[in-house]
Design an enzyme around this catalytic site. Structure first.
Site, PDB file in Angstrom:
ATOM      1  N   CYS A 119       0.825  -1.217   0.000  1.00 12.13           N
ATOM      2  CA  CYS A 119       0.000   0.000   0.000  1.00 12.13           C
ATOM      3  C   CYS A 119       0.855   1.262   0.000  1.00 12.13           C
ATOM      4  O   CYS A 119       0.335   2.360  -0.212  1.00 12.13           O
ATOM      5  CB  CYS A 119      -0.928   0.025   1.207  1.00 12.13           C
ATOM      6  SG  CYS A 119      -2.091  -1.332   1.266  1.00 12.13           S
ATOM      7  N   HIS A 252      -2.539   7.295   4.500  1.00  8.98           N
ATOM      8  CA  HIS A 252      -3.075   6.102   3.845  1.00  8.98           C
ATOM      9  C   HIS A 252      -4.429   5.766   4.476  1.00  8.98           C
ATOM     10  O   HIS A 252      -4.583   5.800   5.691  1.00  8.98           O
ATOM     11  CB  HIS A 252      -2.094   4.944   4.022  1.00  8.98           C
ATOM     12  CG  HIS A 252      -2.612   3.630   3.517  1.00  8.98           C
ATOM     13  ND1 HIS A 252      -3.253   3.508   2.299  1.00  8.98           N
ATOM     14  CD2 HIS A 252      -2.604   2.390   4.066  1.00  8.98           C
ATOM     15  CE1 HIS A 252      -3.600   2.241   2.124  1.00  8.98           C
ATOM     16  NE2 HIS A 252      -3.220   1.545   3.175  1.00  8.98           N
ATOM     17  N   ASN A 282      -9.868   0.466   1.829  1.00  8.33           N
ATOM     18  CA  ASN A 282      -8.425   0.555   1.578  1.00  8.33           C
ATOM     19  C   ASN A 282      -8.161   0.161   0.122  1.00  8.33           C
ATOM     20  O   ASN A 282      -8.291  -1.011  -0.235  1.00  8.33           O
ATOM     21  CB  ASN A 282      -7.709  -0.387   2.549  1.00  8.33           C
ATOM     22  CG  ASN A 282      -6.201  -0.369   2.376  1.00  8.33           C
ATOM     23  OD1 ASN A 282      -5.676   0.177   1.404  1.00  8.33           O
ATOM     24  ND2 ASN A 282      -5.503  -0.978   3.316  1.00  8.33           N
TER      25      ASN A 282
HETATM   26  O1  UT7 Z   1      -2.561  -1.239   4.344  1.00 12.74           O
HETATM   27  C1  UT7 Z   1      -2.526  -2.059   5.469  1.00 12.74           C
HETATM   28  C2  UT7 Z   1      -3.707  -2.952   5.439  1.00 12.74           C
HETATM   29  N1  UT7 Z   1      -4.163  -3.523   6.661  1.00 12.74           N
HETATM   30  C3  UT7 Z   1      -4.549  -2.832   7.755  1.00 12.74           C
HETATM   31  O2  UT7 Z   1      -4.433  -1.644   7.875  1.00 12.74           O
HETATM   32  C4  UT7 Z   1      -5.185  -3.641   8.847  1.00 12.74           C
HETATM   33  C5  UT7 Z   1      -4.849  -3.153  10.238  1.00 12.74           C
HETATM   34  N2  UT7 Z   1      -5.701  -3.806  11.212  1.00 12.74           N
HETATM   35  C6  UT7 Z   1      -6.974  -3.430  11.428  1.00 12.74           C
HETATM   36  O3  UT7 Z   1      -7.459  -2.492  10.803  1.00 12.74           O
HETATM   37  C7  UT7 Z   1      -7.775  -4.147  12.498  1.00 12.74           C
HETATM   38  O4  UT7 Z   1      -6.922  -5.015  13.191  1.00 12.74           O
HETATM   39  C8  UT7 Z   1      -8.976  -4.948  11.907  1.00 12.74           C
HETATM   40  C9  UT7 Z   1     -10.033  -3.997  11.397  1.00 12.74           C
HETATM   41  C10 UT7 Z   1      -8.522  -5.865  10.792  1.00 12.74           C
HETATM   42  C11 UT7 Z   1      -9.610  -5.805  12.991  1.00 12.74           C
HETATM   43  O5  UT7 Z   1     -10.022  -4.977  14.068  1.00 12.74           O
HETATM   44  P1  UT7 Z   1      -9.629  -5.371  15.558  1.00 12.74           P
HETATM   45  O6  UT7 Z   1     -10.268  -4.391  16.434  1.00 12.74           O
HETATM   46  O7  UT7 Z   1      -8.136  -5.502  15.618  1.00 12.74           O
HETATM   47  O8  UT7 Z   1     -10.343  -6.750  15.710  1.00 12.74           O
HETATM   48  P2  UT7 Z   1      -9.702  -8.167  16.071  1.00 12.74           P
HETATM   49  O9  UT7 Z   1      -8.873  -8.683  14.949  1.00 12.74           O
HETATM   50  O10 UT7 Z   1      -9.077  -8.060  17.428  1.00 12.74           O
HETATM   51  O11 UT7 Z   1     -10.998  -9.048  16.152  1.00 12.74           O
HETATM   52  C12 UT7 Z   1     -12.005  -8.814  17.136  1.00 12.74           C
HETATM   53  C13 UT7 Z   1     -13.148  -9.782  16.895  1.00 12.74           C
HETATM   54  C14 UT7 Z   1     -12.689 -11.227  16.707  1.00 12.74           C
HETATM   55  O12 UT7 Z   1     -13.606 -12.056  17.334  1.00 12.74           O
HETATM   56  P3  UT7 Z   1     -13.280 -12.668  18.792  1.00 12.74           P
HETATM   57  O13 UT7 Z   1     -12.019 -13.453  18.611  1.00 12.74           O
HETATM   58  O14 UT7 Z   1     -13.129 -11.492  19.695  1.00 12.74           O
HETATM   59  O15 UT7 Z   1     -14.497 -13.504  19.080  1.00 12.74           O
HETATM   60  C15 UT7 Z   1     -12.771 -11.424  15.215  1.00 12.74           C
HETATM   61  O16 UT7 Z   1     -12.990 -12.769  14.861  1.00 12.74           O
HETATM   62  O17 UT7 Z   1     -13.843  -9.428  15.701  1.00 12.74           O
HETATM   63  C16 UT7 Z   1     -13.966 -10.575  14.848  1.00 12.74           C
HETATM   64  N3  UT7 Z   1     -13.983 -10.136  13.473  1.00 12.74           N
HETATM   65  C17 UT7 Z   1     -15.118  -9.761  12.855  1.00 12.74           C
HETATM   66  N4  UT7 Z   1     -16.392  -9.681  13.266  1.00 12.74           N
HETATM   67  C18 UT7 Z   1     -17.301  -9.236  12.400  1.00 12.74           C
HETATM   68  C19 UT7 Z   1     -12.951 -10.013  12.615  1.00 12.74           C
HETATM   69  N5  UT7 Z   1     -13.394  -9.540  11.434  1.00 12.74           N
HETATM   70  C20 UT7 Z   1     -14.732  -9.376  11.547  1.00 12.74           C
HETATM   71  C21 UT7 Z   1     -15.728  -8.927  10.680  1.00 12.74           C
HETATM   72  N6  UT7 Z   1     -16.990  -8.859  11.159  1.00 12.74           N
HETATM   73  N7  UT7 Z   1     -15.479  -8.518   9.432  1.00 12.74           N
END
Ligand code: UT7
Length: 331
Positions: A119, A252, A282
């Site tokens: 990215c 970004h 993104n």
């Molecule tokens: O250019 C670089 C590209 N990438 C990025 O910038 C990504 C950077 N990371 C992020 O933006 C965040 O980490 C995410 C948006 C991907 C995830 O947010 P988070 O607050 O870090 O959530 P998490 O990964 O800690 O997940 C929390 C919960 C999990 O469930 P449990 O384990 O707490 O039961 C996930 O399984 O949310 C769940 N989860 C979802 N729930 C509904 C993960 N994705 C989803 C979803 N919908 N799409």
């Protein structure tokens, strides 16, 4: 890599963007994977994104952006001698999308190649064009950043699917009489590469060409919040500027929470910050030029405005550029 511009002034003289027509909302995604509009908005700030049609590839999206940038600059395609296209989703590995675009646009005199830096690709590509122009090797460059990540996502993996969208942007870069780029800071850390990777895309895991983008969201989040702040701070200090000097901050567009963190930590007023992740998600290498276009549409890119661009992404990579905006062609 950290450096400031020496002598020759190089600026952006044309800007164009393009996104596919199809809008995919959070509610529509919730019919494909187990997610909700509420979760996506709260965790990312994204409401919708654009998705390429089945027969649309990168060059189909990049071409209108490139044409718009050339028209905006008032430059003939034949006068471009350097074309670099930042993307992780080229039409194919080769011929490069840059070579295909140069041919379609009518650039017989242009060197053309694709640049792969996740990215952060667009920031790397403008730094590359700056170097070519400042050295005198190139006289006029076209820099494209664009991706169609929808083609390489796992449409069953909610943790990546909801984050990305498709789009492209392009800028014409050339010597200018005032303003222009002040400096660049670029970095890479392959040690974190496995946090955001596409394993089946090259010669290492060729036995599994069906694989998709995989991501450890929490690790990328930690990395992102760290480098968005450190990269911006380093380029400002190197150029003898402070956050108070910044008129427009173009981060970004990966996640609104990452942008909010960077804004708070850097001390940049939110009203100086461009946010369009809600509309586009993104778009990888398309993210910064799409945000620049929004900044211009809002009337923020006035002559002399100090614009801070910071990207981060797969590699892991990051990069910042500081540019004093110049409206109008060089005399
Ligand atoms: O250019 C670089 C590209 N990438 C990025 O910038 C990504 C950077 N990371 C992020 O933006 C965040 O980490 C995410 C948006 C991907 C995830 O947010 P988070 O607050 O870090 O959530 P998490 O990964 O800690 O997940 C929390 C919960 C999990 O469930 P449990 O384990 O707490 O039961 C996930 O399984 O949310 C769940 N989860 C979802 N729930 C509904 C993960 N994705 C989803 C979803 N919908 N799409």
């Amino acid at each position: 890599m950290l450096g400031t511009a020496q002598g020759v002034r190089i600026g952006i003289t044309g800007l164009g963007v393009h996104v596919p027509d199809k809008v995919l909302t959070n509610a529509e995604l919730a019919e494909i994977v187990e997610t909700s509009d509420e979760w996506i908005r709260e965790r990312t700030g994204i409401r919708e994104r654009r998705i390429a049609a089945d027969d649309e590839a990168l060059t189909d999206i990049a071409l209108p952006a490139a044409r718009a940038a050339l028209e905006d600059a008032g430059v003939d395609a034949a006068d471009i001698d350097f074309l670099v296209c930042a993307t992780v989703t080229p039409d194919m590995m080769f011929p490069t999308s840059s070579a295909l675009l140069a041919d379609t646009l009518g650039m017989p005199n242009a060197a053309a190649y694709d640049l792969l830096a996740g990215c952060t690709g667009f920031v790397y590509a403008i730094a590359q064009a700056y170097g070519m122009l400042a050295s005198g090797l190139s006289r006029r460059a076209l820099v494209i950043g664009g991706d169609v990540l929808s083609k390489i996502l796992d449409w069953e993996d909610r943790s990546t699917l909801v984050l990305f969208g498709d789009g492209a942007g392009a800028v014409v870069m050339e010597p200018v009489d005032r303003g222009g780029f002040l400096g660049f800071e670029l970095g890479a850390d392959g040690g974190g590469g496995e946090y955001l990777w596409y394993p089946g895309s090259g010669s290492r895991h060729f036995e599994n060409p069906e694989s998709f983008v995989k991501m450890n969201g929490r690790e990328v989040f930690k990395f992102a919040t760290r480098v968005m702040v450190s990269s911006a701070s380093e380029i400002l200090a190197e150029c003898g500027k402070t956050v108070d000097d910044v008129d427009v901050y173009v981060p970004h567009q990966a996640n609104k929470r990452i942008i909010d963190y960077a804004v708070a930590k850097l001390g940049i007023p939110p009203e100086k910050t461009i946010v369009n992740v809600d509309r586009f998600g993104n778009t990888s290498s398309g993210s910064i030029p799409l945000a620049l276009a929004d900044a211009r549409a809002d009337g923020r890119l006035h002559d002399g405005a100090l614009v801070l661009l910071t990207g981060m992404g797969a590699g892991l990579t990051w990069g910042s550029a500081l540019v004093e905006w110049t409206n109008g062609r060089p005399s």
